[in-house]
Design an enzyme around this catalytic site. Structure first.
Site, PDB file in Angstrom:
ATOM      1  N   ASP A 224       0.822  -1.217   0.000  1.00  0.00           N
ATOM      2  CA  ASP A 224       0.000   0.000   0.000  1.00  0.00           C
ATOM      3  C   ASP A 224       0.858   1.270   0.000  1.00  0.00           C
ATOM      4  O   ASP A 224       2.085   1.212  -0.172  1.00  0.00           O
ATOM      5  CB  ASP A 224      -0.980  -0.028   1.182  1.00  0.00           C
ATOM      6  CG  ASP A 224      -0.283   0.091   2.540  1.00  0.00           C
ATOM      7  OD1 ASP A 224       0.955   0.228   2.590  1.00  0.00           O
ATOM      8  OD2 ASP A 224      -0.998   0.053   3.563  1.00  0.00           O
TER       9      ASP A 224
ATOM     10  N   GLU B  86       3.746   1.154   2.055  1.00  0.00           N
ATOM     11  CA  GLU B  86       4.710   0.118   1.685  1.00  0.00           C
ATOM     12  C   GLU B  86       4.553  -1.116   2.580  1.00  0.00           C
ATOM     13  O   GLU B  86       5.525  -1.742   2.970  1.00  0.00           O
ATOM     14  CB  GLU B  86       6.134   0.687   1.724  1.00  0.00           C
ATOM     15  CG  GLU B  86       6.136   2.131   1.204  1.00  0.00           C
ATOM     16  CD  GLU B  86       7.425   2.606   0.605  1.00  0.00           C
ATOM     17  OE1 GLU B  86       8.312   2.925   1.392  1.00  0.00           O
ATOM     18  OE2 GLU B  86       7.534   2.670  -0.628  1.00  0.00           O
TER      19      GLU B  86
ATOM     20  N   GLU C 218       8.477  13.892   8.811  1.00  0.00           N
ATOM     21  CA  GLU C 218       7.466  12.926   8.370  1.00  0.00           C
ATOM     22  C   GLU C 218       6.449  12.723   9.495  1.00  0.00           C
ATOM     23  O   GLU C 218       5.250  12.811   9.270  1.00  0.00           O
ATOM     24  CB  GLU C 218       8.160  11.603   8.037  1.00  0.00           C
ATOM     25  CG  GLU C 218       7.254  10.533   7.492  1.00  0.00           C
ATOM     26  CD  GLU C 218       8.025   9.271   7.123  1.00  0.00           C
ATOM     27  OE1 GLU C 218       8.567   8.606   8.030  1.00  0.00           O
ATOM     28  OE2 GLU C 218       8.079   8.949   5.918  1.00  0.00           O
TER      29      GLU C 218
HETATM   30  C1  BGC Z   1       6.166   6.056   3.372  1.00  0.00           C
HETATM   31  C2  BGC Z   1       5.778   6.258   1.913  1.00  0.00           C
HETATM   32  C3  BGC Z   1       6.619   7.359   1.290  1.00  0.00           C
HETATM   33  C4  BGC Z   1       8.102   7.143   1.527  1.00  0.00           C
HETATM   34  C5  BGC Z   1       8.952   8.328   1.087  1.00  0.00           C
HETATM   35  C6  BGC Z   1       7.656   5.809   3.457  1.00  0.00           C
HETATM   36  O1  BGC Z   1       8.011   5.632   4.792  1.00  0.00           O
HETATM   37  O2  BGC Z   1       5.453   4.970   3.921  1.00  0.00           O
HETATM   38  O3  BGC Z   1       4.426   6.625   1.832  1.00  0.00           O
HETATM   39  O4  BGC Z   1       6.359   7.439  -0.082  1.00  0.00           O
HETATM   40  O5  BGC Z   1       8.338   6.931   2.907  1.00  0.00           O
HETATM   41  O6  BGC Z   1       8.526   9.523   1.644  1.00  0.00           O
END
Ligand code: BGC
Length: 350
Positions: free
Chosen positions: A156, A159, A309
Site C-alpha cells: 500500500d 509500503e 514525516e
Molecule cells: C512512506 C511512503 C513514502 C516514503 C517516502 C515511506 O516511509 O510509507 O508513503 O512514499 O516513505 O517519503
C-alpha cells in the site's frame, strides 16, 4: 490569518534534482530517492503555487524513467492478457534513483498507487497547458499498465501489506485511470469505473470505507478519496462516516496517525496527513477547521524551517520509537511531501 507558503515552495524547488526528480528527503539516510507518490503530490503543489515549469520537469523525469522500461512493461501486460503468471519482482518500482535508474534492493517495491497518482497529477498539470513533449507515450504506457493490473494485490501507500487490496491504492488507480480517460481517451475511464466499483463493493464496511478489503480499520489515506481524487464528495454519506471515523480513531494532540496499529517510529502523528486533512476541510468550505489543523502542523516545524514525516504523540509506543530511531535516526526532516501538503492546504485555505 493568511497562510504564507513561500518558504515551503522555495524548499521544494531547492530540492528538485536537475533531471526533474524530487528527492523524498535530502537528509534522511533511507530517502535519497524519488518516489512517484511523493512526487505526484509535490508536483501538484508546485503547479498550484504557480511553479508550472517545476511540475513539467518532474513529469518529464517520470516519462523518461518509465519509458526506458517500456519493453518490460509491454511484456508484463502481454503475459497478463495471456493468463501467464507474473512475478511481482518484474513490476514497475515505487521509487527510482534521482537519475531515473532503478535501485536494486529489497525494498517492498510493488506498489501501484503512485502510478495512479502520477496520472492524476499529470492530468491536473495538462489542464493548464499542453502535455510536455514525450510525456504522452509514457502516460499511455502507465495507463495500460494500471488497466491491466489494478486488481493485483500489492503493497500500500505505506509500503506494507503485500497480499491485500488496499482501498486508497485502488482509489488511486481509479482516479488515475479516470484522469487518463480525460487525457488520452480510449477505454481508460471505463476501467477506472471498474476499479471504483470494486472499492464500493469490497472496501465498505459498517457504512464507511475501510483500510483494505477484509480489514475494517480506517486509514488516514482514505481522505484522498475525496481530496484530491474527487471519487466521492464531502457530502457522500459513506465518505462522511469515514471522515468521522478517521477523526475519532486517528486524531491525537499532535495530528493524525496513519492507522491505529501503526508501529513505524512507534506510530506517531504524520504532518502530511494532518495537512491533507486540512486541505480537505478547506476544500469543503470549513476554513476554520483547516486553520486549526495547520496551526498544529506549525508546532512541528524545526528551527531550520523543516517539517518532519512524523512526530511522537499520545499513545506512541516508546519501544518502537526507540527501535526505529536507533536503526535509521530521527524521523525524516525535511520530508518534501509534508511541505507539499502544507502548500496545498495553505493555498486552499487562503
Ligand atoms: C512512506 C511512503 C513514502 C516514503 C517516502 C515511506 O516511509 O510509507 O508513503 O512514499 O516513505 O517519503
Amino acid at each position: 490569518m493568511r497562510h504564507t507558503v513561500h518558504a515551503d515552495v522555495r524548499l521544494l524547488l531547492d530540492h528538485q534534482a536537475p533531471g526533474g526528480a524530487y528527492v523524498a528527503s535530502p537528509s534522511f539516510s533511507q530517502y535519497p530517492f524519488g518516489w512517484l507518490r511523493d512526487g505526484a503530490f509535490i508536483a501538484h503543489a508546485l503547479q498550484r503555487a504557480g511553479e508550472r515549469a517545476s511540475a513539467e520537469a518532474f513529469h518529464g523525469w517520470v516519462a523518461r524513467a518509465v519509458g526506458r522500461r517500456e519493453d518490460d512493461v509491454r511484456r508484463l501486460i502481454a503475459d497478463r492478457a495471456a493468463g501467464r503468471a507474473v512475478d511481482h519482482r518484474r513490476m514497475l518500482p515505487a521509487r527510482y534513483l534521482l537519475d531515473g535508474r532503478s535501485e536494486e534492493g529489497d525494498w517492498p517495491d510493488f506498489q501501484l498507487d503512485g502510478y495512479g497518482q502520477w496520472l492524476w497529477s499529470l492530468a491536473e498539470h495538462a489542464r493548464g497547458g499542453p502535455l510536455p513533449a514525450g510525456v504522452r507515450d509514457a502516460a499511455v504506457l502507465v495507463a495500460d499498465y494500471l488497466a491491466a493490473f489494478w486488481d493485483e494485490p500489492c503493497y500500500d501507500a505505506w509500503e506494507e501489506g503485500r497480499t491485500q487490496h488496499h482501498t486508497s491504492t485502488l482509489a488511486s488507480a481509479a482516479a488515475g485511470l479516470r484522469a487518463a480517460g480525460g487525457l488520452l481517451g480510449g477505454g481508460y475511464a471505463a476501467e477506472g469505473e471498474r476499479a471504483w466499483a470494486f472499492v464500493l463493493g469490497r472496501c465498505v464496511e459498517d457504512g464507511h470505507f475501510v483500510k483494505a478489503a477484509r480489514n475494517p480499520a480506517v486509514d488516514a489515506s482514505l481522505v484522498w478519496l475525496a481530496t484530491p481524487f474527487d471519487l466521492v464528495g464531502d457530502d457522500d454519506p459513506v465518505f462522511a462516516r469515514t471522515l468521522a471515523a478517521i477523526e475519532r480513531d486517528l486524531w491525537r494532540p499532535d495530528g493524525l496517525l496513519r492507522y491505529r496499529a501503526d508501529t513505524f517510529y512507534g506510530g506517531g502523528a504524520w504532518v502530511l496527513l494532518t495537512a491533507g486533512l486540512a486541505w480537505h476541510h478547506a476544500r469543503a468550505g470549513r476554513r476554520e477547521r483547516a486553520c486549526e489543523l495547520l496551526a498544529v502542523v506549525e508546532r512541528h516545524r524545526g528551527a531550520d524551517g523543516g517539517l518532519p514525516e512524523q512526530v511522537p504523540t499520545e499513545g506512541t509506543d516508546p519501544w518502537f520509537l526507540d527501535y526505529w530511531t536507533r536503526r535509521w535516526g530521527p524521523s525524516a526532516s525535511p520530508l518534501l511531501w509534508s511541505h507539499a501538503m502544507v502548500v496545498l492546504a495553505g493555498l486552499e485555505a487562503g
